[in-house]
Design an enzyme around this catalytic site. Structure first.
Site, PDB file in Angstrom:
ATOM      1  N   CYS A  62     -42.029   2.971 -18.750  1.00 20.79           N
ATOM      2  CA  CYS A  62     -42.897   2.852 -19.922  1.00 20.79           C
ATOM      3  C   CYS A  62     -42.701   1.489 -20.596  1.00 20.79           C
ATOM      4  O   CYS A  62     -41.870   0.684 -20.183  1.00 20.79           O
ATOM      5  CB  CYS A  62     -42.562   3.960 -20.918  1.00 20.79           C
ATOM      6  SG  CYS A  62     -40.902   3.771 -21.592  1.00 20.79           S
ATOM      7  N   ALA A  65     -39.240   0.666 -21.678  1.00 20.57           N
ATOM      8  CA  ALA A  65     -38.411   0.242 -20.540  1.00 20.57           C
ATOM      9  C   ALA A  65     -38.651  -1.234 -20.241  1.00 20.57           C
ATOM     10  O   ALA A  65     -37.715  -1.989 -19.961  1.00 20.57           O
ATOM     11  CB  ALA A  65     -38.717   1.097 -19.308  1.00 20.57           C
ATOM     12  N   HIS A 195     -43.310  -5.712 -20.948  1.00 19.97           N
ATOM     13  CA  HIS A 195     -42.915  -7.108 -20.698  1.00 19.97           C
ATOM     14  C   HIS A 195     -43.735  -8.035 -21.596  1.00 19.97           C
ATOM     15  O   HIS A 195     -43.212  -8.937 -22.229  1.00 19.97           O
ATOM     16  CB  HIS A 195     -43.202  -7.521 -19.244  1.00 19.97           C
ATOM     17  CG  HIS A 195     -42.525  -6.689 -18.200  1.00 19.97           C
ATOM     18  ND1 HIS A 195     -43.112  -6.401 -16.991  1.00 19.97           N
ATOM     19  CD2 HIS A 195     -41.315  -6.092 -18.178  1.00 19.97           C
ATOM     20  CE1 HIS A 195     -42.287  -5.669 -16.267  1.00 19.97           C
ATOM     21  NE2 HIS A 195     -41.192  -5.465 -16.966  1.00 19.97           N
TER      22      HIS A 195
HETATM   23  S1  CFN Z   1     -39.595  -4.321 -14.569  1.00 24.53           S
HETATM   24 FE1  CFN Z   1     -39.265  -6.106 -13.267  1.00 24.53          FE
HETATM   25  S2  CFN Z   1     -38.232  -7.800 -14.127  1.00 24.53           S
HETATM   26  S3  CFN Z   1     -40.853  -6.920 -12.008  1.00 24.53           S
HETATM   27 FE2  CFN Z   1     -39.073  -6.582 -10.797  1.00 24.53          FE
HETATM   28  S4  CFN Z   1     -37.947  -8.454 -10.730  1.00 24.53           S
HETATM   29 FE3  CFN Z   1     -38.068  -4.324 -10.529  1.00 24.53          FE
HETATM   30  S5  CFN Z   1     -38.842  -2.489 -11.423  1.00 24.53           S
HETATM   31 MO1  CFN Z   1     -36.555  -2.347 -11.605  1.00 24.53          MO
HETATM   32  S6  CFN Z   1     -36.148  -3.361 -13.539  1.00 24.53           S
HETATM   33 FE4  CFN Z   1     -36.150  -4.941 -12.040  1.00 24.53          FE
HETATM   34 FE5  CFN Z   1     -37.177  -7.212 -12.318  1.00 24.53          FE
HETATM   35 FE6  CFN Z   1     -39.375  -8.489 -12.389  1.00 24.53          FE
HETATM   36 FE7  CFN Z   1     -38.206  -3.865 -12.987  1.00 24.53          FE
HETATM   37  S7  CFN Z   1     -35.015  -6.834 -12.347  1.00 24.53           S
HETATM   38  S8  CFN Z   1     -35.961  -4.000 -10.107  1.00 24.53           S
HETATM   39  S9  CFN Z   1     -39.293  -5.388  -8.996  1.00 24.53           S
HETATM   40  N1  CFN Z   1     -37.993  -5.510 -11.996  1.00 24.53           N
END
Ligand code: CFN
Length: 482
Positions: A62, A65, A195
């Protein structure tokens, strides 16, 4: 359509047949099979960044998160309040493994779970007074905290609390920046909007607010590396070895000051495009800072990226870059020589957030492994257009697949490794399918850079070739009795 593409399409159609008409029609738009036309024109019609279908189990997160867990949480010298009921912060506590140096509770608060623990009376009468009290308590308990962020959970938005007013009042009263972030979980369709909201709050409250005493010609910032299992550290040392000076890490092992000075970079280097592209475009527009994407997964992509980064500077940096590539190539060749024969031809499926399904392709390919299906939880069109050219023809690409869809595909494609998250992990173990957590690196890492590839290769081998899978009588068909 070639027979291979045709049979892949049949496989998708069969899988979706269990759904009622409307759901089937809707879900089928979230699938595509990579073919030459898509690769060449870089276009795809896959539907993405849309509301998950009610009743179909999604693995998405969400907005809270995306803001607290992803963007703000890793800023180590701030206290981040999970504002609302206790569960959001408690159940996500420590799960992302974003490392940071410092002394816990003194100048590093990343591993703490600070919540306003909403009760019924807070919902009825509002939680603003409680929030003020918490800010005062934080100042008293953690005098070295450099700032506070207020990360809203759903009820805060629903009851209409004025956290902005509280933040303003308390900033004046206790003398450190207090930043309200309206990241209530119900906003948007996934963590992706979280984000964006988090980026906007950085822009509005911190970006460009401080000066850098001494600027240099090689100043860069790492944008969108969250130091999962030490990823940003394994990346930073390469940039430094090349002769660049990293002035800010956004946001893994980062500080409030780094958020405020990054606009002084000569170049912003963005690893996770999905979660922080907004900041790069904003800094470019407002301060003229150029930016570029890079990929530090696996030696092929790391070397390619290092050269592209060096090319943005001068001969001095370019020479350093070539020297270090020469040095590390020997190490990388040894790793590939050791693990590739054990992993060659293994079929991999991936479902991860918004970046890694494309960024890790090269690392798997360096080990001779093949991605047969991949997709994002919350990727947007710009992520998919970047992904198609990197995948082989015939790869199945999915968006926000349900648990059922993913399990069906894994069995039908007879894969050797699944890479996804903890919610999926034990289901695949029970199916007899080797599994790696590609969010948290399964208590391992780093996976970035040359140091990271050594760990990545070892982990993939350890998982795929573990003798434990032979103990299952009929893997992938008969589930272990539970
Ligand atoms: S929200 Fe992002 S911030 S998009 Fe990526 S690399 Fe994943 S889902 Mo889990 S929390 Fe994580 Fe990053 Fe970018 Fe999330 S560190 S693994 S693919 N991620």
């Amino acid at each position: 359509m070639s027979t291979d593409l045709g049979s892949k399409q049949n496989l998708i159609d069969e899988m979706l047949e269990v759904y009622p008409d409307k759901a089937r029609k809707d879900r089928s738009k979230h699938y595509e099979i990579n073919d030459e036309n898509l690769i060449n024109c870089g276009k795809c019609s896959i539907k993405s960044n849309m509301k998950s279908r009610p009743g179909v189990m999604t693995v998405r997160g969400c907005a809270y998160a995306g803001s607290k867990g992803v963007v703000w949480g890793p800023i180590k010298d701030m206290v981040h309040i999970s504002h609302g009921p206790v569960g959001c912060g408690q159940y996500s506590w420590g799960t992302r493994r974003n490392y940071a140096t410092g002394t816990l509770g003194v100048d590093n608060f990343t591993a703490m779970q600070i919540t306003s623990d909403f009760q019924e009376k807070d919902i009825v009468f509002g939680g603003d007074k409680k929030l003020e009290e918490i800010c005062r308590e934080i100042k008293e308990m953690f005098p070295l905290a450099k700032g506070i962020s207020i990360q809203s959970e759903c009820p805060v938005g629903l009851i209409g609390d004025d956290i902005e007013a509280v933040a303003k009042k308390m900033t004046a009263e206790i003398g450190i920046p207090i930043i309200p972030v309206r990241c209530e979980g119900f906003r948007g369709v996934s963590q992706s909007l979280g984000h964006h909201i988090a980026n906007d709050a950085i822009r509005d409250f911190l970006m460009g607010r401080r000066e850098l005493e001494e600027c240099g010609p090689y100043d860069v910032s790492i944008i969108g590396d969250y130091n999962i299992g030490g990823d940003a550290w394994a990346s930073r040392i390469l940039l430094e070895e090349m002769g660049l000076r990293v002035i800010a890490q956004w946001s893994g092992d980062g500080s409030i000051n780094e958020l405020a000075i990054a606009h002084k970079s000569k170049l912003n280097l963005i690893h996770c495009f999905r979660s922080m592209n907004y900041m790069c475009t904003t800094m470019e527009r407002e301060y003229g800072v150029p930016w570029m994407e890079y990929n530090f997964f696996g030696p092929t992509k790391t070397i390619e990226s290092l050269r592209a980064i060096a090319d943005r500077f001068d001969d001095h940096i370019r020479d350093n870059c070539e020297k270090m590539i020469e040095k590390y190539r020997i190490q990388m060749d040894a790793i590939i020589g050791k693990y590739r024969p054990r992993l060659e031809g293994k079929k991999v499926m991936l479902l991860i957030g918004g970046l890694r399904p494309r960024h890790t392709i090269g690392a798997y390919e360096d080990l001779g492994m093949e991605i047969v299906a991949a997709g994002y939880e919350f990727g947007h069109k710009d992520d998919y257009t970047r992904t198609f050219p990197d995948l082989k023809e015939g790869t199945i690409i999915y968006d926000d697949p349900s648990a059922y869809e993913l399990e069906e595909l894994a069995q039908k494609l007879d894969i050797d490794l699944m890479g996804a998250g903890v919610k999926e992990k034990y289901v695949y173990h029970k199916m007899g399918i080797p599994f790696r957590q590609m969010h948290s690196w399964d208590y391992s890492g780093p996976y970035h850079g040359f140091d990271g590839f050594k760990v990545f290769a070892r982990d993939m081998d350890m998982t795929v070739n573990s003798p434990v899978w032979d103990l299952l009588k009929d893997p992938q068909r008969k589930a272990v009795s539970v």
